[in-house]
Design an enzyme around this catalytic site. Structure first.
Site, PDB file in Angstrom:
ATOM      1  N   HIS B 147       0.851  -1.046  -0.230  1.00  0.00           N
ATOM      2  CA  HIS B 147       0.026   0.053  -0.081  1.00  0.00           C
ATOM      3  C   HIS B 147       0.879   1.220   0.053  1.00  0.00           C
ATOM      4  O   HIS B 147       1.986   1.021   0.636  1.00  0.00           O
ATOM      5  CB  HIS B 147      -0.824  -0.204   1.229  1.00  0.00           C
ATOM      6  CG  HIS B 147      -2.143   1.077   1.701  1.00  0.00           C
ATOM      7  ND1 HIS B 147      -1.540   2.185   1.638  1.00  0.00           N
ATOM      8  CD2 HIS B 147      -3.263   1.140   1.334  1.00  0.00           C
ATOM      9  CE1 HIS B 147      -2.851   2.911   1.627  1.00  0.00           C
ATOM     10  NE2 HIS B 147      -3.755   2.017   1.434  1.00  0.00           N
ATOM     11  N   ASP B 224       2.971  -4.510   7.880  1.00  0.00           N
ATOM     12  CA  ASP B 224       1.810  -3.965   7.744  1.00  0.00           C
ATOM     13  C   ASP B 224       0.730  -4.890   7.883  1.00  0.00           C
ATOM     14  O   ASP B 224       0.368  -5.459   6.717  1.00  0.00           O
ATOM     15  CB  ASP B 224       1.800  -3.081   6.480  1.00  0.00           C
ATOM     16  CG  ASP B 224       0.477  -2.369   5.968  1.00  0.00           C
ATOM     17  OD1 ASP B 224      -0.172  -2.553   6.762  1.00  0.00           O
ATOM     18  OD2 ASP B 224       0.295  -1.831   5.047  1.00  0.00           O
ATOM     19  N   GLN B 227      -4.739  -5.349   6.941  1.00  0.00           N
ATOM     20  CA  GLN B 227      -5.827  -6.088   6.324  1.00  0.00           C
ATOM     21  C   GLN B 227      -5.691  -7.620   7.119  1.00  0.00           C
ATOM     22  O   GLN B 227      -6.460  -8.519   6.552  1.00  0.00           O
ATOM     23  CB  GLN B 227      -5.598  -6.239   4.914  1.00  0.00           C
ATOM     24  CG  GLN B 227      -5.518  -5.046   4.171  1.00  0.00           C
ATOM     25  CD  GLN B 227      -6.958  -4.370   3.959  1.00  0.00           C
ATOM     26  OE1 GLN B 227      -7.927  -5.190   4.495  1.00  0.00           O
ATOM     27  NE2 GLN B 227      -7.219  -3.231   3.504  1.00  0.00           N
ATOM     28  N   LYS B 250     -10.416  -0.337  10.412  1.00  0.00           N
ATOM     29  CA  LYS B 250     -10.920  -1.490   9.397  1.00  0.00           C
ATOM     30  C   LYS B 250     -11.330  -2.587  10.145  1.00  0.00           C
ATOM     31  O   LYS B 250     -11.462  -3.659   9.719  1.00  0.00           O
ATOM     32  CB  LYS B 250      -9.781  -1.785   8.857  1.00  0.00           C
ATOM     33  CG  LYS B 250      -9.260  -0.628   7.488  1.00  0.00           C
ATOM     34  CD  LYS B 250      -7.855  -0.877   6.840  1.00  0.00           C
ATOM     35  CE  LYS B 250      -7.157   0.187   6.147  1.00  0.00           C
ATOM     36  NZ  LYS B 250      -7.998   0.477   5.043  1.00  0.00           N
ATOM     37  N   CYS B 390      -4.577   2.548  -3.763  1.00  0.00           N
ATOM     38  CA  CYS B 390      -3.416   2.909  -2.863  1.00  0.00           C
ATOM     39  C   CYS B 390      -2.246   2.005  -3.198  1.00  0.00           C
ATOM     40  O   CYS B 390      -1.361   1.740  -2.300  1.00  0.00           O
ATOM     41  CB  CYS B 390      -3.404   3.450  -1.466  1.00  0.00           C
ATOM     42  SG  CYS B 390      -4.789   4.644  -1.425  1.00  0.00           S
TER      43      CYS B 390
HETATM   44  C1  LIG Z   1      -2.891  -2.518   3.579  1.00  0.00           C
HETATM   45  C2  LIG Z   1      -2.866  -1.372   4.017  1.00  0.00           C
HETATM   46  N1  LIG Z   1      -1.589  -0.747   4.423  1.00  0.00           N
HETATM   47  C3  LIG Z   1      -1.980   0.512   4.887  1.00  0.00           C
HETATM   48  C4  LIG Z   1      -3.218   1.229   4.781  1.00  0.00           C
HETATM   49  C5  LIG Z   1      -3.086   2.398   5.589  1.00  0.00           C
HETATM   50  O1  LIG Z   1      -4.270   2.763   6.360  1.00  0.00           O
HETATM   51  P1  LIG Z   1      -4.658   4.098   6.774  1.00  0.00           P
HETATM   52  O2  LIG Z   1      -5.168   4.808   5.454  1.00  0.00           O
HETATM   53  O3  LIG Z   1      -5.958   3.873   7.836  1.00  0.00           O
HETATM   54  O4  LIG Z   1      -3.594   4.632   7.486  1.00  0.00           O
HETATM   55  C6  LIG Z   1      -4.324   0.505   4.212  1.00  0.00           C
HETATM   56  C7  LIG Z   1      -5.749   0.951   4.200  1.00  0.00           C
HETATM   57  O5  LIG Z   1      -5.778   2.058   3.891  1.00  0.00           O
HETATM   58  C8  LIG Z   1      -4.225  -0.841   4.002  1.00  0.00           C
HETATM   59  O6  LIG Z   1      -4.993  -1.487   3.410  1.00  0.00           O
END
Ligand SMILES: Cc1ncc(COP(=O)(O)O)c(C=O)c1O
Lengths: 155, 434
Positions: B147, B224, B227, B250, B390
């Site tokens: 991401h 990370d 998910q 999430k 993203c």
């Molecule tokens: C795999 C992953 N990493 C990072 C993020 C970033 O999360 P956030 O936007 O809540 O900081 C997300 C979701 O947007 C994600 O799905």
């Protein structure tokens, strides 16, 4: 289905058979714009001639990748601005921008916008407004750059 | 609260009853089919009630003041930390609250750039902090399926320090190309940051194996888990990582709260990211010393109500059981993958089976741009996400400008899968590609 108000026949026609598509020579300026939320892209060239109030957009050519709204919008824009004065093109750009940001509340000026009035429904879908504007924002940018360079040549 | 049916499915109807938003209609009276939990999940009444109760009964600035409300608010906040930490098998002292996963990852990237800046200024750093000083010749390893939140902060770190960013590529099937791992990991590798479950491909990565190889060359390992924490039983100690980041929103929790778990000695060796009140130990005009973790990383009045809401979300998930939730999603994923395979002109971007795969399913419909797919689905009341999610490099890797993505959670049932596949048939009819 409400969504038919968004996808008007005119839009679908332009999407399936886009006008003016393909990058052509000669041109004064080439710009590349992207829609960062979805990755849609357009490369757009303009060729201008004349000066001041008589400055004319001789040609607009483009290559783009994107959804039906962004593709059709560029095609309709080509019909509206190619061969027109820069002033008229920018007036159309402003009117289109105004309509797109109106959330369905504007009364589009058909004199100025022609087929582009079909995009009025897009303004009710805020997430799609940027799609419809992609080509128009590229045009504005390219014309500004081309006009500035063109006027400089005169000096 | 709920029981598993023979098919491994949860009692979705009784779960749905806890989520007020799931009973609303959209687009002229259509029943909402919410398939965008990968972007953010919906919130059960229990979470909303917990936040409301905090504001109505205990609201006060946490860790500031000695009046009764301040005590209650501080207790509630720290109890939330303890419950959320326990949910991932960690002690409270190892859990830092942030705004979201993005901030958690930036906090770690900034530990590197701040340590590096200080070293360049000749500031004496403790021995344990030296590993955060990087520069030309050092390397940061990520993967091509990150991401943007786990990519851009590392790109920035490399720009600032002169370190080099490297990445593991992807196979055509949508998995990490692990063959490259041994050549990419060298003593130059200072940090490895990988996504546990891809938000766009759905792939679950062998984090433990990567962490073991990364540790063998002395690299710090960041995961990370945005998910994965919401969707499967996860004990941070079993992952083999040093630091794990995820978001509260999430996993049924409120927006505005994220988590960073770190092994105690790792957090302890990290310089602060944001500085100011609440994160200090002593302050003089000439300089300050900082509190131990987790306070060192929580500058300013914290998001107490959100932490309390997230703890309520954790309680809710635990009452149903993470193994049951994972099994439920697995059954749904099986159905989606099979359903999509039956529709001509539909191609899954990511593993087309359910092996090491979560319930985020991306696909393209030949001849229809994802935006136009999403718009027709939206007109049917089906909320999916369209775009690059993203993870723009992933779209480039698979030669698509964007995808349509359906993501599932505990409140989705087989009827939602049917709504999706029926909707895709309607998409193909509308756009004349059937
Ligand atoms: C795999 C992953 N990493 C990072 C993020 C970033 O999360 P956030 O936007 O809540 O900081 C997300 C979701 O947007 C994600 O799905």
């Amino acid at each position: 289905m409400q969504v038919e108000a968004l996808y008007q026949e005119i839009i679908l026609d332009h999407y399936k058979r886009p006008h003016g598509r393909g990058l052509r020579e000669p041109f004064n300026t080439e710009v590349h714009h992207v829609n960062p939320t979805c990755g849609d892209e357009i490369t757009l060239r303009v060729l201008i001639s004349g000066f001041g109030d008589d400055m004319v957009i001789e040609d607009v050519s483009y290559e783009s990748q994107g959804c039906s709204i962004s593709q059709a919008s560029a095609s309709v824009m080509f019909d509206l601005v190619a061969g027109e004065t820069v002033d008229d093109a920018l007036r159309a750009q402003e009117e289109f921008l105004h309509v797109m940001h109106s959330r369905g509340e504007a009364e589009p000026d058909e004199e100025i916008l022609g087929d582009a009035v079909a995009f009025e429904g897009v303004s009710k879908y805020p997430a799609r407004v940027k799609c419809a504007l992609l080509g128009w924002m590229a045009l504005k940018d390219a014309v500004a750059q081309a006009a500035a360079a063109h006027e400089e040549e005169l000096d | 609260m709920t029981s598993l049916s023979t098919a491994g499915l949860l009692d979705v109807e009784s779960i749905k009853a806890d989520f007020p938003i799931l009973s609303r209609t959209v687009r002229d009276g259509r029943k909402l089919v919410y398939l965008d939990s990968g972007a953010t999940s919906q919130k059960p009444r229990q979470v909303l009630d917990a936040e409301r109760e905090f504001y109505e009964q205990h609201n006060s600035a946490v860790h500031r003041g000695a009046h009764q409300l301040a005590e209650e608010a501080t207790d509630a906040y720290e109890s939330a930390r303890q419950r959320i930490a326990a949910f991932v098998g960690a002690p409270a002292s190892e859990l830092v609250f942030t705004r979201n996963a993005t901030e958690s990852i930036n906090l770690v990237a900034y530990a590197f750039s701040n340590a590096t800046d200080k070293a360049r200024q000749g500031v004496a750093l403790p021995e344990s902090t030296q590993r955060f000083v990087i520069g030309p010749g050092d390397e940061v390893l990520v993967t091509e399926m990150e991401h943007h939140a786990n990519l851009v902060p590392w790109q920035e770190l490399c720009l600032k320090t002169g370190a080099t960013l490297r990445w593991l590529g992807l196979t055509d099937e949508g998995r990490l190309d692990l063959e490259g791992l041994t050549s990419l990991l060298t003593e130059r590798t200072k940090v490895v940051s990988v996504v546990h479950q891809s938000n766009i491909l759905g792939t679950i990565n062998p984090v433990h194996e990567i962490a073991r190889a990364a540790h063998a060359v002395g690299a710090l390992v960041v995961v990370d888990a945005c998910q994965s924490v919401p969707h499967m039983p996860l004990n941070v100690n079993d992952l083999g990582a040093d630091l794990v980041a995820w978001s509260g929103h999430k996993m049924l929790g409120p927006t505005g709260i994220g988590c960073l778990w770190g092994r105690a000695e790792v957090l302890d060796s990290m310089p602060p990211f944001l500085t100011g009140g609440s994160m200090i130990e002593t302050v003089f005009m000439e300089g300050s010393t900082y509190a131990p973790p987790p306070q060192r990383f929580e500058a300013g009045v914290p998001m107490a109500a959100q932490a309390i809401g997230l703890a309520a979300a954790v309680d809710y998930l635990q009452a149903i059981g993470m193994p049951a939730i994972a099994a439920h999603e697995h059954a749904l994923t099986q159905d989606v993958v099979a359903g999509l395979a039956e529709i001509p002109g539909v191609r899954i971007i990511g593993p087309a089976n359910t092996v090491d795969r979560g319930s985020a399913v991306s696909f393209v419909v030949d001849g229809v741009h994802p935006h136009d797919v999403g718009q027709i689905l939206d007109s049917l009341g089906i909320a999916v996400r369209v775009g690059h999610h993203c993870a723009w490099p992933v779209c480039r890797r698979y030669g698509v400008p964007a995808t349509t993505r359906a993501t599932f959670y505990l409140y989705n049932g087989l009827d939602d899968v049917t709504a999706l596949t029926d909707g895709i048939h309607e998409v193909r009819r509308f756009w004349g590609v059937s």
